[in-house]
Design a protein around this motif. Structure first.
Motif, PDB file in Angstrom:
ATOM      1  N   GLN A   1      -1.856  13.666 -35.872  1.00 17.02           N
ATOM      2  CA  GLN A   1      -2.939  14.475 -36.433  1.00 17.02           C
ATOM      3  C   GLN A   1      -2.454  15.833 -36.953  1.00 17.02           C
ATOM      4  OE1 GLN A   1      -5.726  13.427 -37.269  1.00 17.02           O
ATOM      5  NE2 GLN A   1      -6.202  11.659 -35.972  1.00 17.02           N
ATOM      6  N   THR A   2      -1.235  16.243 -36.598  1.00 14.35           N
ATOM      7  CA  THR A   2      -0.789  17.558 -37.068  1.00 14.35           C
ATOM      8  C   THR A   2      -0.658  17.625 -38.585  1.00 14.35           C
ATOM      9  OG1 THR A   2       1.569  16.999 -36.773  1.00 14.35           O
ATOM     10  CG2 THR A   2       0.440  18.105 -34.919  1.00 14.35           C
ATOM     11  N   ILE A   3      -0.730  16.484 -39.245  1.00 15.69           N
ATOM     12  CA  ILE A   3      -0.754  16.498 -40.715  1.00 15.69           C
ATOM     13  C   ILE A   3      -1.880  17.414 -41.226  1.00 15.69           C
ATOM     14  CG2 ILE A   3      -2.272  14.457 -40.907  1.00 15.69           C
ATOM     15  CD1 ILE A   3       0.599  14.525 -43.166  1.00 15.69           C
ATOM     16  N   ILE A   4      -2.965  17.516 -40.455  1.00 12.94           N
ATOM     17  CA  ILE A   4      -4.110  18.344 -40.879  1.00 12.94           C
ATOM     18  C   ILE A   4      -3.693  19.809 -40.972  1.00 12.94           C
ATOM     19  CG2 ILE A   4      -6.441  19.121 -40.290  1.00 12.94           C
ATOM     20  CD1 ILE A   4      -6.772  16.513 -38.644  1.00 12.94           C
ATOM     21  N   GLY A   5      -3.155  20.327 -39.876  1.00 17.38           N
ATOM     22  CA  GLY A   5      -2.793  21.739 -39.855  1.00 17.38           C
ATOM     23  C   GLY A   5      -1.602  22.056 -40.744  1.00 17.38           C
ATOM     24  N   LEU A   6      -0.682  21.109 -40.853  1.00 18.01           N
ATOM     25  CA  LEU A   6       0.492  21.331 -41.709  1.00 18.01           C
ATOM     26  C   LEU A   6       0.074  21.473 -43.171  1.00 18.01           C
ATOM     27  CD1 LEU A   6       2.915  18.803 -39.969  1.00 18.01           C
ATOM     28  CD2 LEU A   6       3.125  21.308 -39.952  1.00 18.01           C
ATOM     29  N   GLU A   7      -0.825  20.598 -43.606  1.00 12.56           N
ATOM     30  CA  GLU A   7      -1.340  20.738 -44.974  1.00 12.56           C
ATOM     31  C   GLU A   7      -2.105  22.051 -45.115  1.00 12.56           C
ATOM     32  OE1 GLU A   7      -2.145  16.009 -46.137  1.00 12.56           O
ATOM     33  OE2 GLU A   7      -3.813  17.432 -46.056  1.00 12.56           O
ATOM     34  N   ALA A   8      -2.913  22.358 -44.119  1.00 10.64           N
ATOM     35  CA  ALA A   8      -3.749  23.573 -44.207  1.00 10.64           C
ATOM     36  C   ALA A   8      -2.881  24.814 -44.379  1.00 10.64           C
ATOM     37  CB  ALA A   8      -4.630  23.690 -42.966  1.00 10.64           C
ATOM     38  N   LYS A   9      -1.760  24.851 -43.686  1.00  9.83           N
ATOM     39  CA  LYS A   9      -0.882  26.022 -43.811  1.00  9.83           C
ATOM     40  C   LYS A   9      -0.394  26.178 -45.247  1.00  9.83           C
ATOM     41  CE  LYS A   9       2.169  26.538 -40.438  1.00  9.83           C
ATOM     42  NZ  LYS A   9       3.038  26.271 -39.247  1.00  9.83           N
ATOM     43  N   LYS A  10      -0.006  25.077 -45.871  1.00  7.89           N
ATOM     44  CA  LYS A  10       0.408  25.154 -47.286  1.00  7.89           C
ATOM     45  C   LYS A  10      -0.762  25.634 -48.151  1.00  7.89           C
ATOM     46  CE  LYS A  10       3.760  21.295 -47.232  1.00  7.89           C
ATOM     47  NZ  LYS A  10       4.424  20.295 -48.086  1.00  7.89           N
ATOM     48  N   GLN A  11      -1.955  25.171 -47.816  1.00  6.26           N
ATOM     49  CA  GLN A  11      -3.118  25.522 -48.633  1.00  6.26           C
ATOM     50  C   GLN A  11      -3.512  26.981 -48.442  1.00  6.26           C
ATOM     51  OE1 GLN A  11      -5.008  21.962 -47.066  1.00  6.26           O
ATOM     52  NE2 GLN A  11      -5.464  21.254 -49.143  1.00  6.26           N
ATOM     53  N   PHE A  12      -3.385  27.494 -47.215  1.00  7.91           N
ATOM     54  CA  PHE A  12      -3.647  28.922 -47.000  1.00  7.91           C
ATOM     55  C   PHE A  12      -2.635  29.773 -47.762  1.00  7.91           C
ATOM     56  CE2 PHE A  12      -6.452  27.787 -43.428  1.00  7.91           C
ATOM     57  CZ  PHE A  12      -7.506  28.642 -43.712  1.00  7.91           C
ATOM     58  N   ASP A  13      -1.409  29.301 -47.855  1.00 13.32           N
ATOM     59  CA  ASP A  13      -0.428  30.022 -48.668  1.00 13.32           C
ATOM     60  C   ASP A  13      -0.869  30.063 -50.133  1.00 13.32           C
ATOM     61  OD1 ASP A  13       1.372  30.925 -46.772  1.00 13.32           O
ATOM     62  OD2 ASP A  13       2.594  29.095 -46.817  1.00 13.32           O
ATOM     63  N   LEU A  14      -1.345  28.900 -50.613  1.00 13.81           N
ATOM     64  CA  LEU A  14      -1.873  28.841 -51.985  1.00 13.81           C
ATOM     65  C   LEU A  14      -3.029  29.822 -52.179  1.00 13.81           C
ATOM     66  CD1 LEU A  14      -2.382  25.143 -53.178  1.00 13.81           C
ATOM     67  CD2 LEU A  14      -1.052  26.942 -54.278  1.00 13.81           C
ATOM     68  N   ALA A  15      -3.874  29.905 -51.158  1.00 14.05           N
ATOM     69  CA  ALA A  15      -5.060  30.767 -51.240  1.00 14.05           C
ATOM     70  C   ALA A  15      -4.684  32.235 -51.064  1.00 14.05           C
ATOM     71  CB  ALA A  15      -6.081  30.347 -50.176  1.00 14.05           C
TER      72      ALA A  15
ATOM     73  N   ASN B   1      -6.015  22.696 -53.857  1.00 14.91           N
ATOM     74  CA  ASN B   1      -5.451  21.359 -54.003  1.00 14.91           C
ATOM     75  C   ASN B   1      -3.955  21.368 -53.789  1.00 14.91           C
ATOM     76  OD1 ASN B   1      -7.792  20.018 -54.745  1.00 14.91           O
ATOM     77  ND2 ASN B   1      -7.565  20.581 -56.904  1.00 14.91           N
ATOM     78  N   LEU B   2      -3.488  20.411 -53.060  1.00 13.72           N
ATOM     79  CA  LEU B   2      -2.053  20.123 -53.042  1.00 13.72           C
ATOM     80  C   LEU B   2      -1.818  18.851 -53.853  1.00 13.72           C
ATOM     81  CD1 LEU B   2      -1.276  20.668 -49.250  1.00 13.72           C
ATOM     82  CD2 LEU B   2      -0.832  22.262 -51.138  1.00 13.72           C
ATOM     83  N   GLU B   3      -0.638  18.712 -54.364  1.00 13.87           N
ATOM     84  CA  GLU B   3      -0.258  17.462 -55.012  1.00 13.87           C
ATOM     85  C   GLU B   3       0.160  16.462 -53.934  1.00 13.87           C
ATOM     86  OE1 GLU B   3      -0.740  16.777 -58.154  1.00 13.87           O
ATOM     87  OE2 GLU B   3      -1.549  18.808 -58.364  1.00 13.87           O
ATOM     88  N   GLN B   4       0.190  15.177 -54.326  1.00  7.22           N
ATOM     89  CA  GLN B   4       0.564  14.165 -53.341  1.00  7.22           C
ATOM     90  C   GLN B   4       2.003  14.348 -52.880  1.00  7.22           C
ATOM     91  OE1 GLN B   4      -0.803  10.531 -55.445  1.00  7.22           O
ATOM     92  NE2 GLN B   4      -2.427  10.624 -53.930  1.00  7.22           N
ATOM     93  N   SER B   5       2.829  14.939 -53.742  1.00  4.86           N
ATOM     94  CA  SER B   5       4.216  15.199 -53.330  1.00  4.86           C
ATOM     95  C   SER B   5       4.282  16.291 -52.263  1.00  4.86           C
ATOM     96  CB  SER B   5       5.046  15.596 -54.551  1.00  4.86           C
ATOM     97  OG  SER B   5       4.393  16.643 -55.251  1.00  4.86           O
ATOM     98  N   ASP B   6       3.177  17.036 -52.066  1.00  2.00           N
ATOM     99  CA  ASP B   6       3.134  18.067 -51.021  1.00  2.00           C
ATOM    100  C   ASP B   6       2.740  17.511 -49.653  1.00  2.00           C
ATOM    101  OD1 ASP B   6       3.729  20.198 -52.797  1.00  2.00           O
ATOM    102  OD2 ASP B   6       1.632  20.271 -53.437  1.00  2.00           O
ATOM    103  N   ILE B   7       2.406  16.240 -49.561  1.00  2.00           N
ATOM    104  CA  ILE B   7       2.103  15.670 -48.245  1.00  2.00           C
ATOM    105  C   ILE B   7       3.321  15.904 -47.353  1.00  2.00           C
ATOM    106  CG2 ILE B   7       1.676  13.535 -46.944  1.00  2.00           C
ATOM    107  CD1 ILE B   7       0.156  12.458 -49.327  1.00  2.00           C
ATOM    108  N   PRO B   8       3.111  16.498 -46.178  1.00  2.00           N
ATOM    109  CA  PRO B   8       4.259  16.812 -45.315  1.00  2.00           C
ATOM    110  C   PRO B   8       5.149  15.585 -45.079  1.00  2.00           C
ATOM    111  CG  PRO B   8       2.278  17.851 -44.467  1.00  2.00           C
ATOM    112  CD  PRO B   8       1.846  16.975 -45.615  1.00  2.00           C
ATOM    113  N   THR B   9       6.432  15.838 -44.937  1.00  2.45           N
ATOM    114  CA  THR B   9       7.386  14.752 -44.683  1.00  2.45           C
ATOM    115  C   THR B   9       7.616  14.544 -43.187  1.00  2.45           C
ATOM    116  OG1 THR B   9       9.190  16.338 -44.816  1.00  2.45           O
ATOM    117  CG2 THR B   9       8.625  15.164 -46.848  1.00  2.45           C
ATOM    118  N   HIS B  10       7.170  15.526 -42.360  1.00  4.51           N
ATOM    119  CA  HIS B  10       7.356  15.425 -40.913  1.00  4.51           C
ATOM    120  C   HIS B  10       6.076  15.847 -40.194  1.00  4.51           C
ATOM    121  CE1 HIS B  10      11.474  15.571 -42.397  1.00  4.51           C
ATOM    122  NE2 HIS B  10      11.898  15.137 -41.220  1.00  4.51           N
ATOM    123  N   TRP B  11       5.820  15.196 -39.074  1.00  8.98           N
ATOM    124  CA  TRP B  11       4.800  15.692 -38.159  1.00  8.98           C
ATOM    125  C   TRP B  11       5.415  16.768 -37.265  1.00  8.98           C
ATOM    126  CZ3 TRP B  11       4.905   9.935 -37.688  1.00  8.98           C
ATOM    127  CH2 TRP B  11       3.887   9.304 -38.410  1.00  8.98           C
TER     128      TRP B  11
END
Lengths: 454, 454
Positions: free
Chosen positions: A237-251, A7-17
């Motif tokens: 659509q790059t929001i998908i991969g940008l979030e995923a990168k943060k999530q892989f770091d979490l994992a 899970n990311l928090e809503q504040s983790d939503i990327p600020t840039h594409w």
């Protein structure tokens, strides 16, 4: 308990594409008009707001996501990254499989990522109405939702045969306040011409595009919205991969390979481009990520098409773009993954493939449904037929890992749920589906009909 | 950016369910058999595993959730608690509205919370097969999913008219590997008897229950599963409210009122009972939470029924329970919230209502769809018709707050999404829905047909 969901928090939503153009070895090939000259931005300004056109040609690496867009993203984003542990166990693979569930959006797919941005920029430009086309309704429902969020009226030209046979995404569009018109319609000259020739015309995506563009071009308060292919769509659509990168770091993990379905290219671009940024910089800790576009064997633009200039639509109405194409005359066989039935591919994805920075494979329809059912029984989620393409490819790789003993990390873009595609699953269970191979003869014919440009 | 979604980690999934019996002023009223004697546990052991029967009669406050059940819950739980900020703004209310989105489960509703537990306990008892009944398919799809998770075969008797007219939840059940049989069927004596009288019998939930129970009772490897009404079902659903309490702590808020749709009672029990625990202890920081069951005006067991002994099913096949009932003969009008079309209410919910510890209101069908559309346009999510009942009640309360200026905190149990109910939304838009009021005469007749017991 080992976590399965990151899970990311809503504040983790990327600020840039992320704009992949900044990391491409060469600038994007220009787009040409019917006069054989590059299309000037102003020409497109009749149907698109300038902010989107600027994104279309930008070479900036990072483009800020406006706060009102992030505000709407928060209704479902960040989307979860989930470890498919039960699927891994079922396969008996040492590979680790993760999927990003884009099916949690209101419209049930990744399409709202760009629809919301497009509706926002249009509203900022003073536009009160949007027109668009839709086949089965995935894109139409996304733009209906997005328009509602910004108080923009939406008129969707829906291919008549889908309008009649697939009523439930039409119902979604109505629920979000959009007007849905069966195409061809009597509301445009294009529609009236087709109806004059055949009052029972079942419609096509090409006709619906023409109707939507005609109306947008003729009304000052109205613009047009497109759900794939264009550079600004890939950008959003790059929001998908940008979030995923943060999530892989979490994992505490990082993909070896990314798999995404690929038709017009937006879901692949969304998942893969942000990892390409790392590859361009030498890879994260020196590890390069293999980026695999998975297309239907029935409509294999990257794996069987030509890298050439062609029209973006079937009827030769749009500008001419350099892309992998099966020819704009090519009529994709009637597979259920309607979102992948496109004769070409996005110019950005095409150029990256041409330059060897990404890979592509194709999978036949029956194998995709087999994998979708396996996924549903292991993970609970019933995927969209488009998503099943990426799942199939990941399962095949996981089974290769089982043979070699490699513990690869595989990342799948689960682009949507299959709640509106259950009739396709039924046909699969009833043995009524086949692989719908394309005709080699039709392909070689359509490849001879490419426009001469450049 | 103020958070709108309150995420828990998977490690925060509660370890115990809450049993409201521990906090009830009086023990639950006993259940009677056709011989007018309390039903002994052993009698039910032919169709339920002992672990569930022990939960059915337990007075322990906390009952441990087995790890394998939590493991499956992790596929979608904890479900999000979301602040409906856009809806608040649309209403112009000072009230704060939160909803728990149970639509994120694989089957799209709260039903898997108990289906997974039931499948687990049956698998532990060596049971290889489960039978159940389903109308439109919400419960059938949940038990199909849950059975698949524990390797249990599932046979669903689906009311024939729904089997024919609502094929897509049937497709879901097939996707999860369940066998779906149109009821009445030739597989049971009950079914054959009905078919002998009328080979075109459209079926009913009562007939389908009888078929499922008959088969379960006659096969040692087969048990029966029920999706509402019983105490152990309410117990399993308390995961909803238990998570919500943690999430309200995260949000730094606490509900003044809880709204949940109420038919058989499980979704209300799930959201409300954990707050009743606080009320029983004097309230959190002295604040008592008002717990509001929202029922359809067409089928208002709490608000218009009698608190009396009655059969759990329409055909007088089940044990006799003390509950608010409209009479087992009462045929609920054909509203689209199929999950709320039940003549009675759960014995636990009924007893708490009788003792004045919870409240109940009823809302008519058109008002619920009006609210569902408003919610979809504000929040993006298209709710199930059942959920629209709770949404309607919360909106009405928020509008009262607008008049009085009170900043109440309102909590809504959004029990499921409406993706398989779009035809109902279409009928609403087409003006083809009405409120389907019940007949006062039919009600007074059915209330005269209660069994004599106790």
């Amino acid at each position: 308990m080992e976590p399965l969901r990151f899970n990311l928090e809503q504040s983790d939503i990327p600020t840039h594409w992320y704009n992949v153009v900044a990391d491409m070895p060469k600038p994007p090939a220009p787009t040409f008009g019917p006069d054989n000259k590059p299309v000037p931005l102003e020409k497109m300004a009749a149907i698109f707001p300038m902010a989107l056109l600027e994104q279309e040609v930008s070479a900036e690496r990072w483009i800020a996501i406006p706060e009102p867009v992030r505000e709407i993203y928060r209704l479902w984003r960040p989307s979860p990254l989930i470890r498919a542990k039960r699927l891994e166990e079922l396969l008996g693979t040492p590979a680790r499989i993760y999927y990003k569930n884009e099916g949690v959006s209101p419209a049930g797919s990744h399409k709202p990522n760009t629809a919301v941005a497009q509706a926002y920029y249009n509203s900022q430009a003073g536009i009160r109405r949007l027109t668009t086309e839709t086949g089965a309704g995935q894109w139409g429902s996304s733009i209906a939702f997005a328009g509602q969020m910004f108080g923009i009226e939406v008129r969707v030209f829906m291919v008549r045969v889908s309008y009649q046979q697939k009523p439930f995404r039409r119902s979604m569009m109505r629920t979000w306040g959009a007007e849905v018109i069966a195409s061809p319609s009597s509301l445009t000259q294009t529609g009236r011409d087709y109806l004059a020739k055949d009052s029972e015309n079942p419609g096509s995506l090409g006709i619906a595009i023409s109707e939507a563009v005609e109306e947008a071009a003729s009304r000052a308060d109205t613009n047009y919205a497109l759900g794939s292919v264009l550079n600004h769509v890939a950008l959003h659509q790059t929001i998908i991969g940008l979030e995923a990168k943060k999530q892989f770091d979490l994992a505490g993990d990082w993909p070896d390979m990314v798999f995404a379905p690929c038709g017009g290219g937006s879901s692949f671009a969304g998942a893969a481009f942000p990892f390409l940024a790392d590859n361009a910089a030498g890879g994260k800790n020196g590890k390069l990520v293999r980026l695999v576009a998975v297309e239907p064997a029935s409509c294999p633009s990257l794996t069987k098409g030509l890298y050439a200039y062609d029209y973006g639509d079937a009827s030769g109405f749009t500008p001419i773009m350099k892309m992998y194409t099966l020819g704009h005359d090519f009529m994709p066989p009637g597979i259920h993954a309607g979102g992948l039935r496109y004769h070409g591919n996005s110019p950005l994805v095409s150029q990256l493939y041409h330059e060897g920075l990404i890979e592509a494979i194709s999978v036949p329809q029956l194998a995709t449904f087999e994998s979708g059912v396996m996924f549903a029984r292991a993970e609970g989620i019933i995927p969209a037929p488009e998503s099943n393409h990426a799942i199939r490819a990941a399962i095949d790789e996981a089974l290769r890992c089982k043979e070699t003993g490699e513990a690869k990390t595989l990342f799948v873009n689960l682009t949507g749920h299959g709640h509106f595609d259950m009739a396709a699953y039924d046909r699969y269970f009833d043995g009524a589906l086949d692989d719908h191979p394309y005709s080699e003869e039709a392909l070689s014919t359509s490849l001879r009909h490419l426009p001469q440009v450049g």
